[in-house]
Write a protein that holds these residues in place. Structure first.
Motif, PDB file in Angstrom:
ATOM      1  N   LYS A  35      17.859 -48.855  31.402  1.00 45.36           N
ATOM      2  CA  LYS A  35      17.879 -48.570  32.550  1.00 45.36           C
ATOM      3  C   LYS A  35      18.441 -47.189  31.993  1.00 45.36           C
ATOM      4  O   LYS A  35      18.529 -46.150  33.193  1.00 45.36           O
ATOM      5  N   LEU A  36      19.914 -47.645  32.041  1.00 47.47           N
ATOM      6  CA  LEU A  36      21.111 -46.337  32.513  1.00 47.47           C
ATOM      7  C   LEU A  36      21.190 -45.185  31.024  1.00 47.47           C
ATOM      8  O   LEU A  36      21.790 -44.387  31.348  1.00 47.47           O
ATOM      9  N   LYS A  37      20.589 -45.272  30.368  1.00 46.45           N
ATOM     10  CA  LYS A  37      20.206 -44.795  29.094  1.00 46.45           C
ATOM     11  C   LYS A  37      19.468 -43.289  29.529  1.00 46.45           C
ATOM     12  O   LYS A  37      19.594 -41.904  28.981  1.00 46.45           O
ATOM     13  N   GLU A  38      18.287 -43.668  30.847  1.00 48.77           N
ATOM     14  CA  GLU A  38      18.124 -43.090  31.699  1.00 48.77           C
ATOM     15  C   GLU A  38      18.050 -41.740  32.534  1.00 48.77           C
ATOM     16  O   GLU A  38      18.021 -41.072  33.549  1.00 48.77           O
ATOM     17  N   SER A  39      19.475 -42.771  33.573  1.00 49.91           N
ATOM     18  CA  SER A  39      19.716 -42.494  34.423  1.00 49.91           C
ATOM     19  C   SER A  39      21.638 -42.462  34.580  1.00 49.91           C
ATOM     20  O   SER A  39      22.089 -42.728  34.094  1.00 49.91           O
ATOM     21  N   ASN A  40      21.954 -41.709  35.954  1.00 45.55           N
ATOM     22  CA  ASN A  40      23.642 -42.095  36.803  1.00 45.55           C
ATOM     23  C   ASN A  40      23.906 -41.617  35.230  1.00 45.55           C
ATOM     24  O   ASN A  40      25.317 -42.267  34.309  1.00 45.55           O
ATOM     25  N   THR A  41      24.532 -39.933  35.863  1.00 47.32           N
ATOM     26  CA  THR A  41      24.803 -39.555  34.501  1.00 47.32           C
ATOM     27  C   THR A  41      26.559 -39.012  35.210  1.00 47.32           C
ATOM     28  O   THR A  41      27.183 -38.482  34.540  1.00 47.32           O
ATOM     29  N   GLY A  42      27.095 -40.113  36.341  1.00 48.17           N
ATOM     30  CA  GLY A  42      27.942 -39.746  36.607  1.00 48.17           C
ATOM     31  C   GLY A  42      29.535 -41.270  35.743  1.00 48.17           C
ATOM     32  O   GLY A  42      29.965 -39.967  36.281  1.00 48.17           O
ATOM     33  N   ASN A  43      28.870 -41.699  35.867  1.00 43.10           N
ATOM     34  CA  ASN A  43      30.264 -42.337  33.800  1.00 43.10           C
ATOM     35  C   ASN A  43      29.274 -42.105  33.250  1.00 43.10           C
ATOM     36  O   ASN A  43      28.471 -42.332  32.967  1.00 43.10           O
ATOM     37  N   ASN A  44      30.211 -42.270  32.603  1.00 40.70           N
ATOM     38  CA  ASN A  44      30.016 -43.200  31.063  1.00 40.70           C
ATOM     39  C   ASN A  44      29.916 -44.558  30.562  1.00 40.70           C
ATOM     40  O   ASN A  44      30.191 -44.915  32.116  1.00 40.70           O
ATOM     41  N   TYR A  45      28.868 -45.573  30.266  1.00 39.58           N
ATOM     42  CA  TYR A  45      28.543 -46.849  30.020  1.00 39.58           C
ATOM     43  C   TYR A  45      29.043 -47.221  29.116  1.00 39.58           C
ATOM     44  O   TYR A  45      28.264 -46.331  27.551  1.00 39.58           O
ATOM     45  N   LEU A  46      30.210 -48.212  28.971  1.00 40.96           N
ATOM     46  CA  LEU A  46      30.452 -48.567  27.551  1.00 40.96           C
ATOM     47  C   LEU A  46      29.829 -50.464  27.810  1.00 40.96           C
ATOM     48  O   LEU A  46      29.781 -51.081  28.342  1.00 40.96           O
ATOM     49  N   PHE A  47      29.168 -51.056  26.606  1.00 44.51           N
ATOM     50  CA  PHE A  47      28.309 -52.091  26.943  1.00 44.51           C
ATOM     51  C   PHE A  47      29.229 -53.097  25.846  1.00 44.51           C
ATOM     52  O   PHE A  47      29.554 -52.323  24.760  1.00 44.51           O
TER      53      PHE A  47
END
Length: 378
Positions: A131-143
């Motif tokens: 889901k986050l790959k395509e949205s919410n660009t205010g942060n980077n995401y570390l999984f």
């Protein structure tokens, strides 16, 4: 299903099954388009000598030797070219054929597949990544899927001491550990809500499905604790204990997949709401575990930590322990132990701490509205 299948032999830290699980997760990260963020591609390996006593600190600096174990964190990254990064984590190791911590009392060795604990959390993490790959660009995401959680939060502890992003740029951390057994009343526990002032209102604003049980403390028996200890706000999602916990019967057929999807959607909404909030302030919380009484005896029950009524509800009974011998049953609510009234989990633990082995007392339970008294011998 793959992670909790017999082929991975319970994913014990350092085992061949855990290595196969790590490779599988790395391939899923690659397929989802996540960048590698370990120090060897998607992998961050750490070697350690297991503790020989529970009070000893684990040593990550080890010499070659037969007793050395190597765990592997698997780390992927969505780089939105911004300053702050949200960390989303779940451990993927389990107990193999019944390592320390197993509650199985059978004669033969059996694989502890750990479907709820914690293939469920990894599944929700992968769903969030898509889901986050395509949205919410205010942060980077570390999984990050952690190794060594069952041996003492080793993978998350190692990561926070050897981070592949700057800890100062970690905005907050979300941990999913045992999110696969959402019950019919939709009770969902969220721990760490006091670690940033904005969490409570955000969780409440998006909750139209769950009976939320919120706990302020950033300290608990899962990987979010490692991040709280380096001053990062944390939220830990959990659907509760059950009779299959740390037993070979924790299998994928028992998971509530619709519930897992609902939890994933909820976490996604919370992340989306926080997307334009900048860096969240961190707040220290009181550590409830420091107030927990120490006790020498136990009833031999699994408490229902999600129960918020009066008393301590029993969610499972251990074989050949005082509760079973006294005829207590799953679903009984302990309302009195000895001369003391039990109103909640903490009052239950406080009165339990007053007994020692060999003591006899009476217990009163609410069984479907009827008060049942039984004799307990510790």
């Amino acid at each position: 299903m793959y992670l909790s299948g017999d082929a991975l032999e319970g994913r014990q830290t350092g085992s061949e099954g855990e290595k196969k699980a790590a490779e599988y997760i790395a391939k899923r990260f690659e397929d989802l388009g996540l960048e590698p963020k370990g120090n060897e591609g998607y992998f961050q390996r750490f070697s350690f000598k297991p503790k020989t006593n529970p009070h000893q600190k684990v040593s990550y600096t080890v010499k070659d030797g037969d007793s050395t174990i190597t765990g592997t964190n698997v780390i992927g990254f969505i780089d939105n070219n911004v300053e702050n990064t949200v960390v989303i984590g779940a451990h993927y190791d389990h107990l193999g054929y019944g390592a320390e911590g197993s509650l199985y009392r059978g004669e033969t060795k059996e694989i502890h597949n750990g479907a709820d604990d914690n293939a469920s959390g990894v599944s929700v993490l992968l769903n969030l990544a898509s889901k986050l790959k395509e949205s919410n660009t205010g942060n980077n995401y570390l999984f990050i899927t952690f190794s060594g959680e069952e041996m003492g939060l080793l993978g998350s502890n190692y990561f926070t001491k050897n981070p592949t992003i700057n800890n100062d740029q970690a905005n907050y951390m979300i941990n999913m550990d045992m999110v696969g057994r959402l019950k019919a009343d939709s009770t969902l526990a969220v721990y760490g809500v006091g670690t940033s002032p904005i969490f409570k209102q955000t969780l409440s604003a998006h909750n139209n499905r769950f009976k939320l049980i919120q706990n302020e403390s950033g300290i608990g028996p899962s990987d979010h604790t490692s991040f709280y200890n380096v001053d990062i706000p944390v939220l830990h999602f959990f659907t509760g204990q059950h009779e299959d916990y740390h037993k070979p019967t924790d299998d994928f057929e028992k998971l509530n997949y619709e519930g897992m999807q609902t939890i994933s959607n909820y976490i996604f909404e919370v992340i989306s709401d926080l997307d334009d909030n900048g860096k969240l302030p961190f707040r220290k919380t009181k550590n409830e575990s420091e107030e927990t009484p120490r006790f020498k005896v136990g009833l031999g029950v699994i408490p229902d930590y999600m129960f918020d009524g009066k008393g301590m509800r029993i969610d499972g009974i251990s074989e050949d322990k005082p509760a079973q011998k006294a005829g207590l049953q799953k679903g009984d609510i302990v309302v009195k132990l000895g001369d003391s009234t039990v109103t909640d989990m903490m009052s239950y633990m406080k009165v339990l701490a007053t007994f020692k082995e060999g003591d006899k007392t009476k217990v009163v339970v609410d069984r479907n509205g009827n008060m049942v008294e039984a004799e307990i011998e510790f």
